[in-house]
Write an enzyme that holds these catalytic residues in place. Structure first.
Site, PDB file in Angstrom:
ATOM      1  N   CYS A   1       2.085   6.630   5.042  1.00 35.88           N
ATOM      2  CA  CYS A   1       1.881   6.552   3.588  1.00 35.88           C
ATOM      3  C   CYS A   1       0.550   5.876   3.292  1.00 35.88           C
ATOM      4  O   CYS A   1       0.208   4.864   3.898  1.00 35.88           O
ATOM      5  CB  CYS A   1       3.019   5.758   2.942  1.00 35.88           C
ATOM      6  SG  CYS A   1       2.828   5.650   1.151  1.00 35.88           S
TER       7      CYS A   1
ATOM      8  N   TRP B   1      -2.089  10.368  -0.640  1.00 39.25           N
ATOM      9  CA  TRP B   1      -2.774  10.803  -1.853  1.00 39.25           C
ATOM     10  C   TRP B   1      -4.272  10.717  -1.711  1.00 39.25           C
ATOM     11  O   TRP B   1      -4.741  10.061  -0.807  1.00 39.25           O
ATOM     12  CB  TRP B   1      -2.322   9.951  -3.043  1.00 39.25           C
ATOM     13  CG  TRP B   1      -2.663   8.515  -2.910  1.00 39.25           C
ATOM     14  CD1 TRP B   1      -3.773   7.896  -3.398  1.00 39.25           C
ATOM     15  CD2 TRP B   1      -1.891   7.477  -2.256  1.00 39.25           C
ATOM     16  NE1 TRP B   1      -3.744   6.560  -3.097  1.00 39.25           N
ATOM     17  CE2 TRP B   1      -2.620   6.276  -2.401  1.00 39.25           C
ATOM     18  CE3 TRP B   1      -0.694   7.457  -1.576  1.00 39.25           C
ATOM     19  CZ2 TRP B   1      -2.172   5.059  -1.887  1.00 39.25           C
ATOM     20  CZ3 TRP B   1      -0.245   6.244  -1.066  1.00 39.25           C
ATOM     21  CH2 TRP B   1      -0.976   5.060  -1.217  1.00 39.25           C
TER      22      TRP B   1
ATOM     23  N   SER C   1       5.169   5.366  -5.444  1.00 41.28           N
ATOM     24  CA  SER C   1       6.223   5.313  -4.435  1.00 41.28           C
ATOM     25  C   SER C   1       7.089   4.102  -4.733  1.00 41.28           C
ATOM     26  O   SER C   1       6.569   3.001  -4.927  1.00 41.28           O
ATOM     27  CB  SER C   1       5.620   5.142  -3.049  1.00 41.28           C
ATOM     28  OG  SER C   1       4.891   6.277  -2.716  1.00 41.28           O
TER      29      SER C   1
ATOM     30  N   ASP D   1       3.457  10.628   2.836  1.00 42.39           N
ATOM     31  CA  ASP D   1       3.434  10.375   1.403  1.00 42.39           C
ATOM     32  C   ASP D   1       2.014   9.872   1.134  1.00 42.39           C
ATOM     33  O   ASP D   1       1.760   8.675   1.158  1.00 42.39           O
ATOM     34  CB  ASP D   1       4.483   9.309   1.069  1.00 42.39           C
ATOM     35  CG  ASP D   1       4.610   9.062  -0.430  1.00 42.39           C
ATOM     36  OD1 ASP D   1       3.856   9.665  -1.198  1.00 42.39           O
ATOM     37  OD2 ASP D   1       5.475   8.259  -0.821  1.00 42.39           O
TER      38      ASP D   1
END
Ligand code: FMN
Length: 680
Positions: A633, A680, A442, A678
């Protein structure tokens, strides 16, 4: 945000990791949006876009389609193709959806077996390379009555739309009249069982082939689809690749400072500044600034930077030892495809050493499937037996290989008791070892305040698990640059050749490209925002805040309220960009509020961002009533889940509705893009 991986499977699990969402919009007109996959550098060997013509011309009777973004589905497609060929004599081709048109898709006959390996991204969306295929299935396909198929979905159960695309492909093909010859299967990165899930599905496919479709199995013999030819060229010849990112970088045939830049063609960007952000003897986080001056590569705030890695010297040494390749590193070879459906994965002629350093994923772990297929090339019978013993048992493989975090070289040397695997054809290695993929980060700068620079924030991944040292490929590369650039005396955990092929990376250059994400600020600057990003999840929010400061300074904009929730261990160890926040607060005035949770301040009372959210429940509800956007995020499996359930409670209480209704409301925020992740 660090997307670097500890190993290949983790990379894919995080993805790649770990990773971030690769938005489907294109940065450049002409960016064809194909997957950043296994054989991305060169388009498949000159075949036409007519699927039926290619199928017939190459006499194929099996197609393995893949929808892949970070290479897993593509890697599985290639493995399945090899196995069906060697065990059943099927003449299969793997197909990247982006390489073909679908207008005559319905003409695929019942003599051709079709497999679809489909990954899911974002809010249950297809990968970039499969978007057109779904447009075709949804809007254009009529009937597919002669198609015989089986689908395997690749997904992650920590996401709300788990395996949505695998399921959709399976259902839609059936609706269109296609016949499923083997059960739908799906794999779950969230549980870490993707490889095993794929193997179970593959076993059921093989069962169907033998028992329902009466295919005869014979002893598996490796049939290369790439033929290796020792080259007449020597390492110093200009046409020989030393590991350059693609052919254009070998020949310098185009202006390399001009785009389009994408997964097949990176920009060589200078890392102009690096800085260690942690104050710790054991942990490290690098801030790196990439220079975009002199190029037309552009980004917008919230996008991701893809950094193309090379392998660490220590891992290369081990790999060369495992395959007894030391003496060959400077030898040059070429690859010829067996037919036009096979893509050559990188520029050749090339040296063996360049392939290992720049093109193979050698630091990740080894898969059970790989052990089974490489066993035929074991240096002796005993080793072969051992490879098969471990490869054939899910449990033994898990305890003796996987849990020990062996990389490929370490696993092979352990199995052979130190003997090099010197009978493995190099074309087998090229075809079977996953190819090195770019890692996505990012972006932590703002395109409004830094027009010609991209900043990233990467936690350096380095962990000792048992006797194994597991290191992230890109993050340790950045750490090497940071140490050298700042003339530090620190000893890096692993070392790299920072000069790159033919010194082209000297002065700290790295190949990069930008992928547009959907993680974007509201278009109206006065819309309030609530940002939640612990750890390196703060990266895009640093970009957002810098953007807000510039909106005021440059555009004289009136900005809405910003609530930022950040978490780290302690104020003195890992508080990212600690020195910068006061100046942002000053520029933004009372519109900016930062809440920080320190998890190790009070050992009896660990504080996380969720706790800070609860403390501010009233204000969050009031901002949501004013139309605030929410951004999350960071870690998908734990943090993002906990944050979502905390927000569900906060909204339920604030609006006096049930948790179910509140969860529904959050889902509707997601579809309206008012709740963006965002993770992961
Ligand atoms: N899996 C799902 O089931 N649903 C999702 O919505 C989803 N979104 C994802 C978003 C990101 C940013 C990433 C990195 C993964 C996501 N996944 C999701 C998991 C991927 O589908 C899974 O990791 C898959 O193995 C990737 O395959 P590929 O390497 O071929 O692209």
């Amino acid at each position: 945000m660090a997307l670097d991986t500890l190993d290949y499977s983790v990379m894919v699990a995080l993805a790649l990791a770990i990773l971030v969402y690769f938005g489907k919009d294109k940065i450049w007109p002409g960016d064809d949006g194909t997957s950043a996959g296994f054989v991305a550098n060169v388009s498949a060997g000159g075949h036409s876009r007519d699927l039926i013509e290619t199928l017939n011309k190459n006499n194929k009777n099996c197609i393995i389609f893949y929808g892949s973004q970070t290479g897993t589905a593509e890697d599985y497609a290639s493995k399945l193709s090899k196995e069906l060929g060697s065990r059943f004599g099927l003449k299969s081709m793997t197909v990247d959806f982006a390489d073909y048109d679908f207008d005559n898709f319905a003409e695929i006959s019942e003599d051709v077996l079709c497999f679809f390996l489909m990954a899911t991204y974002g809010e249950g969306e297809p990968t970039d390379n499969a978007i057109e295929f779904f447009n075709f299935l949804d809007n254009e396909a009529d009937t597919l009555s002669t198609l015989r198929f089986s689908v395997f979905g690749l997904g992650n159960s920590t996401y709300e739309f788990y395996n949505a695309i695998g399921k959709k492909a399976n259902e839609r093909l059936q609706e269109l009249g296609a016949e499923r010859f083997s059960a739908y299967g799906e794999g779950d990165d969230g549980l870490g069982t993707m490889d095993e899930d794929f193997l179970s599905w593959k076993d059921s496919v093989i069962d169907s082939l033998k028992n329902n479709l009466n295919f005869e199995e014979h002893e598996a013999v490796y049939q290369p689809s790439l033929n290796l030819i020792e080259s007449v060229h020597s390492i110093d010849d200009a046409v020989v690749s030393h590991g350059e990112p693609n052919s254009a970088y070998v020949s310098n045939s185009v202006d390399l400072s001009k785009g389009p830049f994408d997964h097949a063609h990176p920009f060589l960007s200078k890392v102009v500044k690096t800085q260690e952000l942690f104050n710790s003897k054991t942990r490290s986080c690098v801030h790196a600034e990439f220079d975009l001056s002199g190029t037309n590569l552009r980004y917008s705030t919230g996008d991701h930077l893809a950094i193309w890695p090379s392998n660490a010297n220590e891992n290369i040494e081990k790999f060369l030892e495992a395959f007894d390749l030391y003496d060959k590193t400077d030898n040059v070879f070429e690859l010829k495809a067996a037919d036009s459906t096979v893509a050559i994965p990188f520029h050749t002629p090339i040296t063996y050493g360049a392939v290992v350093r720049h093109h193979l994923e050698i630091s990740g772990d080894v898969s059970r499937q790989f052990l089974l297929s490489i066993a035929q090339f074991a240096p002796d019978e005993e080793t072969k037996k051992e490879a098969l013993r471990l490869g054939n048992s899910k449990e033994l493989f898990a305890t003796e290989i996987h849990e020990k975090c062996y990389n490929m070289a370490d696993a092979l040397l352990k199995i052979s008791d130190g003997k090099p695997w010197n009978n493995v054809p190099f074309e087998f290695i090229v075809e079977s070892v996953p190819h090195l993929q770019a890692r996505y980060y990012s972006i932590s700068s703002s395109s409004l305040s830094e027009k010609t620079a991209i900043h990233v924030t990467a936690v350096v991944e380095s962990e000792k698990i048992g006797n194994q040292l597991v290191t992230g490929v890109v993050t340790n590369l950045l750490k090497n640059i940071e140490i050298e650039q700042n003339n530090k005396t620190d000893k890096p955990t692993v070392t790299y050749d920072l000069k790159g092929p033919r010194n082209k990376f000297s002065n700290y250059k790295l190949p990069v490209h930008v992928r547009r994400s959907t993680f974007k600020l509201p278009s109206n600057p006065s819309t309030p925002i609530i940002c939640i990003g612990p750890g390196t999840g703060i990266a895009p929010f640093r970009g957002f805040i810098r953007e807000k400061v510039s909106q005021i300074k440059i555009n004289n904009a009136t900005i809405g309220k910003i609530m930022l929730f950040y978490g780290c261990r302690s104020e003195d160890e890992d508080y990212l960009y600690k020195d910068e926040w006061p100046s942002y607060a000053q520029a933004l005035g009372s519109q900016f509020e930062m809440n920080v949770a320190f998890s190790r301040k009070d050992p009896k009372n660990k504080e996380y961002v969720q706790h800070k959210l609860l403390e501010n429940a009233e204000q969050i509800n009031s901002l949501l009533n004013d139309g605030a956007f929410i951004y999350v995020c960071g870690d998908a499996s734990k943090m993002a889940r906990d944050v979502q359930s905390t927000l569900t409670k906060i909204i339920a209480k604030g609006r006096n509705i049930s948790d179910e209704k509140s969860a529904e409301l959050i889902r509707s925020f997601k579809t309206q893009n008012k709740f963006q992740e965002d993770v992961w």
